[in-house]
Design a protein around this motif. Structure first.
Motif, PDB file in Angstrom:
ATOM      1  N   ALA A   1      11.916  15.796  -6.345  1.00  0.00           N
ATOM      2  CA  ALA A   1      12.650  17.080  -6.667  1.00  0.00           C
ATOM      3  C   ALA A   1      13.546  17.243  -8.050  1.00  0.00           C
ATOM      4  N   LYS A   2      13.733  15.800  -7.493  1.00  0.00           N
ATOM      5  CA  LYS A   2      14.504  15.646  -9.005  1.00  0.00           C
ATOM      6  C   LYS A   2      13.734  15.368 -10.398  1.00  0.00           C
ATOM      7  N   ILE A   3      12.800  15.121 -10.767  1.00  0.00           N
ATOM      8  CA  ILE A   3      11.479  15.095 -11.531  1.00  0.00           C
ATOM      9  C   ILE A   3      11.767  16.127 -11.177  1.00  0.00           C
ATOM     10  N   PHE A   4      11.431  17.284 -10.686  1.00  0.00           N
ATOM     11  CA  PHE A   4      11.075  18.541 -10.945  1.00  0.00           C
ATOM     12  C   PHE A   4      12.412  18.894 -11.733  1.00  0.00           C
ATOM     13  N   ALA A   5      12.979  18.748 -11.146  1.00  0.00           N
ATOM     14  CA  ALA A   5      14.554  20.094 -11.266  1.00  0.00           C
ATOM     15  C   ALA A   5      14.993  19.141 -13.371  1.00  0.00           C
ATOM     16  N   VAL A   6      15.010  18.170 -13.670  1.00  0.00           N
ATOM     17  CA  VAL A   6      14.947  18.157 -15.155  1.00  0.00           C
ATOM     18  C   VAL A   6      13.685  18.585 -15.677  1.00  0.00           C
ATOM     19  N   GLN A   7      12.044  18.328 -15.607  1.00  0.00           N
ATOM     20  CA  GLN A   7      11.662  18.964 -16.395  1.00  0.00           C
ATOM     21  C   GLN A   7      11.903  20.445 -16.732  1.00  0.00           C
TER      22      GLN A   7
ATOM     23  N   LYS B   1       0.666  -1.245   0.344  1.00  0.00           N
ATOM     24  CA  LYS B   1      -0.179  -0.068  -0.142  1.00  0.00           C
ATOM     25  C   LYS B   1       0.432   1.167   0.079  1.00  0.00           C
ATOM     26  N   GLN B   2       2.005   1.151   0.732  1.00  0.00           N
ATOM     27  CA  GLN B   2       2.842   2.333   0.742  1.00  0.00           C
ATOM     28  C   GLN B   2       3.658   2.895  -0.652  1.00  0.00           C
ATOM     29  N   LEU B   3       3.518   1.590  -1.364  1.00  0.00           N
ATOM     30  CA  LEU B   3       4.494   1.296  -3.069  1.00  0.00           C
ATOM     31  C   LEU B   3       3.229   2.390  -3.419  1.00  0.00           C
ATOM     32  N   THR B   4       2.373   1.999  -3.130  1.00  0.00           N
ATOM     33  CA  THR B   4       1.028   2.084  -4.443  1.00  0.00           C
ATOM     34  C   THR B   4       0.530   3.879  -4.461  1.00  0.00           C
ATOM     35  N   GLU B   5       0.708   3.885  -2.709  1.00  0.00           N
ATOM     36  CA  GLU B   5       0.743   5.280  -2.320  1.00  0.00           C
ATOM     37  C   GLU B   5       1.066   6.417  -3.562  1.00  0.00           C
ATOM     38  N   LYS B   6       3.273   5.988  -2.600  1.00  0.00           N
ATOM     39  CA  LYS B   6       3.729   6.780  -3.442  1.00  0.00           C
ATOM     40  C   LYS B   6       3.755   7.130  -4.965  1.00  0.00           C
ATOM     41  N   LEU B   7       3.720   5.604  -5.682  1.00  0.00           N
ATOM     42  CA  LEU B   7       3.417   5.839  -7.033  1.00  0.00           C
ATOM     43  C   LEU B   7       2.398   6.772  -7.207  1.00  0.00           C
ATOM     44  N   SER B   8       1.312   6.376  -7.115  1.00  0.00           N
ATOM     45  CA  SER B   8       0.201   7.450  -6.835  1.00  0.00           C
ATOM     46  C   SER B   8       0.947   9.076  -6.970  1.00  0.00           C
ATOM     47  N   ARG B   9       1.437   9.005  -5.729  1.00  0.00           N
ATOM     48  CA  ARG B   9       1.407  10.758  -5.383  1.00  0.00           C
ATOM     49  C   ARG B   9       3.080  11.318  -6.548  1.00  0.00           C
ATOM     50  N   LYS B  10       3.827   9.857  -7.188  1.00  0.00           N
ATOM     51  CA  LYS B  10       4.462  10.456  -8.286  1.00  0.00           C
ATOM     52  C   LYS B  10       3.967  11.015  -9.381  1.00  0.00           C
ATOM     53  N   ASN B  11       3.459   9.847  -9.499  1.00  0.00           N
ATOM     54  CA  ASN B  11       2.101  10.074 -10.722  1.00  0.00           C
ATOM     55  C   ASN B  11       1.763  11.711 -10.634  1.00  0.00           C
ATOM     56  N   LYS B  12       0.767  11.699  -9.780  1.00  0.00           N
ATOM     57  CA  LYS B  12       0.015  13.268  -9.136  1.00  0.00           C
ATOM     58  C   LYS B  12       1.031  14.127  -9.170  1.00  0.00           C
ATOM     59  N   CYS B  13       2.400  14.210  -9.184  1.00  0.00           N
ATOM     60  CA  CYS B  13       3.440  15.278  -9.308  1.00  0.00           C
ATOM     61  C   CYS B  13       4.113  15.495 -10.975  1.00  0.00           C
ATOM     62  N   GLN B  14       3.727  14.021 -11.565  1.00  0.00           N
ATOM     63  CA  GLN B  14       4.065  14.076 -13.196  1.00  0.00           C
ATOM     64  C   GLN B  14       2.809  14.773 -13.985  1.00  0.00           C
ATOM     65  N   GLN B  15       1.372  14.278 -12.895  1.00  0.00           N
ATOM     66  CA  GLN B  15       0.554  15.102 -13.967  1.00  0.00           C
ATOM     67  C   GLN B  15       0.790  16.726 -13.456  1.00  0.00           C
ATOM     68  N   VAL B  16       0.936  17.012 -12.793  1.00  0.00           N
ATOM     69  CA  VAL B  16       1.029  18.978 -12.032  1.00  0.00           C
ATOM     70  C   VAL B  16       1.960  19.531 -13.347  1.00  0.00           C
ATOM     71  N   ILE B  17       3.478  18.720 -13.278  1.00  0.00           N
ATOM     72  CA  ILE B  17       4.534  19.008 -13.813  1.00  0.00           C
ATOM     73  C   ILE B  17       4.309  18.469 -15.430  1.00  0.00           C
ATOM     74  N   LEU B  18       3.877  18.161 -16.324  1.00  0.00           N
ATOM     75  CA  LEU B  18       2.914  18.072 -17.347  1.00  0.00           C
ATOM     76  C   LEU B  18       1.558  19.593 -17.927  1.00  0.00           C
TER      77      LEU B  18
ATOM     78  N   LYS C   1       3.221  26.021  -7.320  1.00  0.00           N
ATOM     79  CA  LYS C   1       2.374  24.791  -7.403  1.00  0.00           C
ATOM     80  C   LYS C   1       3.808  22.842  -7.182  1.00  0.00           C
ATOM     81  N   ALA C   2       5.147  23.568  -6.806  1.00  0.00           N
ATOM     82  CA  ALA C   2       6.292  22.631  -5.900  1.00  0.00           C
ATOM     83  C   ALA C   2       5.583  23.094  -4.582  1.00  0.00           C
ATOM     84  N   VAL C   3       5.666  23.956  -4.127  1.00  0.00           N
ATOM     85  CA  VAL C   3       4.920  24.160  -2.751  1.00  0.00           C
ATOM     86  C   VAL C   3       3.925  23.458  -1.990  1.00  0.00           C
ATOM     87  N   GLU C   4       2.808  23.963  -2.803  1.00  0.00           N
ATOM     88  CA  GLU C   4       1.075  22.996  -2.830  1.00  0.00           C
ATOM     89  C   GLU C   4       1.699  21.764  -3.087  1.00  0.00           C
ATOM     90  N   ASN C   5       2.756  21.208  -4.259  1.00  0.00           N
ATOM     91  CA  ASN C   5       2.449  19.280  -4.121  1.00  0.00           C
ATOM     92  C   ASN C   5       3.273  18.800  -3.363  1.00  0.00           C
TER      93      ASN C   5
END
Length: 453
Positions: free
Chosen positions: A261-267, A105-122, A143-147
């Motif tokens: 943050a690293k994903i964010f940095a690349v984008q 469940k933790q992994l699923t939630e982490k993936l969900s948050r990561k997916n949300k982060c990527q959607q926000v970046i997009l 957006k960064a402070v929010e997510n």
């Protein structure tokens, strides 16, 4: 059985539990047999349990597989469990098997948050590149402070003219922060090219009193427990930083936060590289447009620009019934300067003359270079008799000595004057007549001549 198994009686008391169940829940068999099942369920799942047992009492279909959150009050431990319940035939007891899915469940939630982060970046990339944002730094920071987890405030530092200045802020007063700047050796994060966590801000103590006081009051650097800094790297150069702050815990930013943050940095790097490229293209387009309408040597308008502007000025003057004087200026014996001193000196002379001529004009006037040593002026609202005074000022400016190295160069000019609309009903006619008047002045060795039909 090798899996956690328990039997509950009709009162939800633990009737039996195997070794695996005891290890999962964290109690001995003796302890469990004194406990009610509800003692182990997290309060947030009480309603789910209540509904299940209500259906059972009413002999209605009830799910035999569902997720629950278990708690161990002694260890302050939470576990996510997949529960499988079967009623034991001929009894009111239930056989319960459990699977620990906490990590899943933790992994699923982490993936969900990561997916949300990527959607926000997009969404951020799309918004900035498609719609255009006046201050992309502020938009991205919000957006960064929010997510990004555990972020409570933030700021953006960008390099300008060799120092780093604040361009955006959330949770701080940007207007006051904008008075602060940092040299490269004054940055708490140095010139990092990768995401890093900063907890030591003692470098700010070495700033001058004005900057230090602003940072202390407005930037709250003494209150920041941890700052996650995200470099803005464009073409391998760090042009700035997104700083995300936490005021409560030096360990607020865990591995997951850093990964985000690293994903964010690349984008962010991609965004600003694209924005920089678009700015270069825009500047090149503006430069090309400028060159298509201006003389590259003097920066004055060229013949093409003169033609378009003349049509506009004459049309406006016609509606307002105002005269326009056209002056055609030709430098005297300019070819001799090129022949005797070289074209490089000749170009300097032309540039100096052009600046002087430009200074003579009003905002409503227009001047263009249309040939090697020929200039044309459009004087709005000016009849020929007043244009004479302007022509005399031009002659004075042209005849002022020009010093180039050890050379003292003096030159003069001839000017022809014509007036719209009395000397022609379109620009080409008036320009020809002003040219004729200029040749009249040249032939008669006069500084200027007025066209007379």
């Amino acid at each position: 059985m090798g899996v956690p198994v328990a039997v509950f009686d009709e009162n939800l008391m633990v009737y039996f539990a195997n070794k695996e169940m005891c290890e999962l829940i964290g109690f001995s068999k003796e302890e469990l047999q004194k406990m009610n099942w509800t003692d182990l369920v997290h309060p947030k799942d009480f309603e789910k349990m209540k509904q299940y047992h209500q259906l059972k009492r009413e002999n209605l279909p009830a799910p035999d597989r569902f997720y629950l959150t278990l708690r161990n009050p002694n260890k302050n431990e939470i576990k996510e469990i997949l529960v499988h319940i079967k009623t034991i035939p001929g009894t009111q007891k239930s056989l319960v098997s459990m699977t620990d899915v906490t990590e899943l469940k933790q992994l699923t939630e982490k993936l969900s948050r990561k997916n949300k982060c990527q959607q926000v970046i997009l969404q951020v990339i799309t918004k900035i590149l498609k719609d255009g944002i006046e201050n992309p730094y502020q938009f991205i920071l919000e957006k960064a402070v929010e997510n990004v987890p555990k972020v409570q405030a933030g700021s953006v530092l960008v390099e300008e003219k060799g120092v780093y200045v604040y361009k955006a802020a959330v949770g701080y007063n940007l207007l006051e922060l904008s008075e602060v700047f940092f040299h490269k050796n004054e940055l708490a994060q140095g010139l990092a090219k990768d995401v890093m966590i900063v907890t030591d801000f003692s470098i700010n103590e070495r700033l001058d009193e004005k900057r230090r006081k602003i940072l202390e009051k407005v930037g709250r650097f003494r209150q920041i427990k941890a700052m996650m800094t995200i470099p803005i790297v464009v073409r391998e150069k760090t042009i700035g930083f997104f700083n995300l702050d936490n005021f409560e815990d030096p360990n607020a930013f865990d591995e997951e936060s850093i990964d985000f943050a690293k994903i964010f940095a690349v984008q962010i790097g991609v965004i600003f590289e694209r924005l920089e490229l678009e700015e270069q293209i825009k500047n090149q387009a503006e430069q090309m447009r400028f060159l298509s309408y201006h003389d590259p040597l003097t920066g004055l308008a060229n013949r093409r620009f003169l033609q378009e502007e003349a049509e506009r000025i004459l049309a406006l003057s016609s509606r307002q019934e105002e005269p326009v004087s056209i002056l055609y200026l030709d430098l005297m014996n300019f070819k001799r300067i090129n022949d005797n001193s070289g074209h490089q000196v000749g170009d300097v002379v032309l540039s100096v003359i052009a600046k002087r001529l430009k200074r003579c004009t009003r905002k409503s006037d227009f001047v263009a270079r249309i040939g090697g040593d020929e200039f044309v002026f459009l004087l709005t609202g000016t009849p020929k008799d007043l244009a004479i005074h302007f022509a005399k000022r031009l002659i004075d400016q042209v005849e002022a000595p020009i010093i180039i190295g050890d050379q003292k160069i003096q030159i003069s000019a001839n000017i022809g004057i014509a007036e719209y609309p009395i000397d022609g009903d379109d620009f080409e006619k008036i320009l020809r007549n002003a040219d004729r008047a200029m040749y009249c002045a040249k032939n008669q060795n006069k500084p200027y001549c007025i066209f007379q039909s």
